[in-house]
Design a protein around this motif. Structure first.
Motif: not given
Length: 291
Positions: A251-268
């Motif tokens: 209940s105290t942990e957070e999500y781990e997410v990958l933001f869309e970001d074109p500056s990275y090779a895989d887009g995230y």
């Protein structure tokens, strides 16, 4: 309900006194239940020694287990009463904050302090604790609001607004009011450096969760791994498209997410953590949910 500063302080103090008493009652109940649980353990040890369950121990265990269930129910009732007191204190303090803002006494918060406040707000968001078989309600974790729901004054929302160059962005905002006649919200940008107020249709406003979901008891109230969501980018007040990479396991942990970001090779972007309060269903530019 409107409170003067003195009345609000008195109301908070009274609830704190009640909370103090409840915490002591919970501890006393826990000690009593532990005594009973120890007796159950001793009874089982005796049965194991004798390698049989005599009618005497059958009746004894039945009585002990019934008492243990009653103790647990009493402890649950006390804990729920304590949580109610905590939520009442939160409501009173929030009401006073809104009154101060409406009276023109809004305190200017520096950006660093704002980021800490937003983090604290997410960490102290009430945890949904349902009864056996009870499903998490709307606005708990990933459970969306009902279609007729209207966010209340002072509630935090994601709002789709136009910037200076006509670009549209989802920002973190606070509800000032909802006009039922026009079906529009009036919201303030939470970032006080912007000092912007916006009038927006309902489809451009998404209420944020009012409760955290417990992954251990209500995993269905979390976004599944791989879900496309909108999440508040760390150290900003803007929501961006992201993919859920890992779910919280407590209940105290957070999500781990990958933001869309074109500056990275895989887009995230690399994995970043975002609290449940700031992860919501993905919306298109017209404010409609995407599947």
């Amino acid at each position: 309900m409107a409170f003067s500063a003195d009345a609000a302080a008195f109301q908070v103090q009274e609830r704190l006194k009640g909370l103090y008493r409840l915490v002591h009652d919970i501890e006393e109940e826990r000690i009593r239940s532990e005594h009973n649980l120890n007796n159950i353990t001793k009874a089982h040890e005796k049965i194991n020694q004798e390698e049989k369950v005599s009618p005497y121990y059958q009746q004894k265990l039945k009585g002990l287990y019934s008492a243990a269930v009653a103790d647990a129910e009493q402890e649950e009732e006390l804990i729920r009463s304590a949580l109610t007191k905590v939520n009442e204190i939160r409501s009173i303090r929030n009401e006073r904050r809104i009154q101060a803002r409406n009276a023109g006494n809004k305190e200017t918060i520096r950006r660093g302090a704002l980021m800490k406040m937003l983090q604290s707000s997410a960490q102290t968001l009430p945890l949904w604790v349902g009864k056996l078989g009870e499903k998490a309600p709307p606005l708990c974790g990933a459970v969306p609001a009902e279609s007729t729901y209207v966010a209340k004054m002072g509630d935090m929302v994601a709002a789709l607004v136009k910037g200076a160059e006509e670009e549209e962005n989802w920002i973190l905002a606070e509800v000032v009011q909802f006009n039922a006649a026009t079906n529009k919200y009036e919201v303030d940008d939470i970032d006080e450096e912007q000092k912007d107020r916006h009038i927006l249709s309902r489809r451009r406003v998404v209420p944020l969760p009012l409760m955290r979901a417990n992954p251990e008891t209500d995993p269905h109230a979390l976004f599944p791994k791989g879900s496309i969501v909108m999440a508040l980018y760390p150290q900003t007040t803007c929501f961006y498209k992201a993919v859920v990479n890992q779910l919280p396991t407590s209940s105290t942990e957070e999500y781990e997410v990958l933001f869309e970001d074109p500056s990275y090779a895989d887009g995230y972007s690399p994995p970043l953590t975002v609290a449940q309060r700031y992860v919501i269903s993905i919306k298109d530019k017209k404010g409609k949910s995407q599947t």
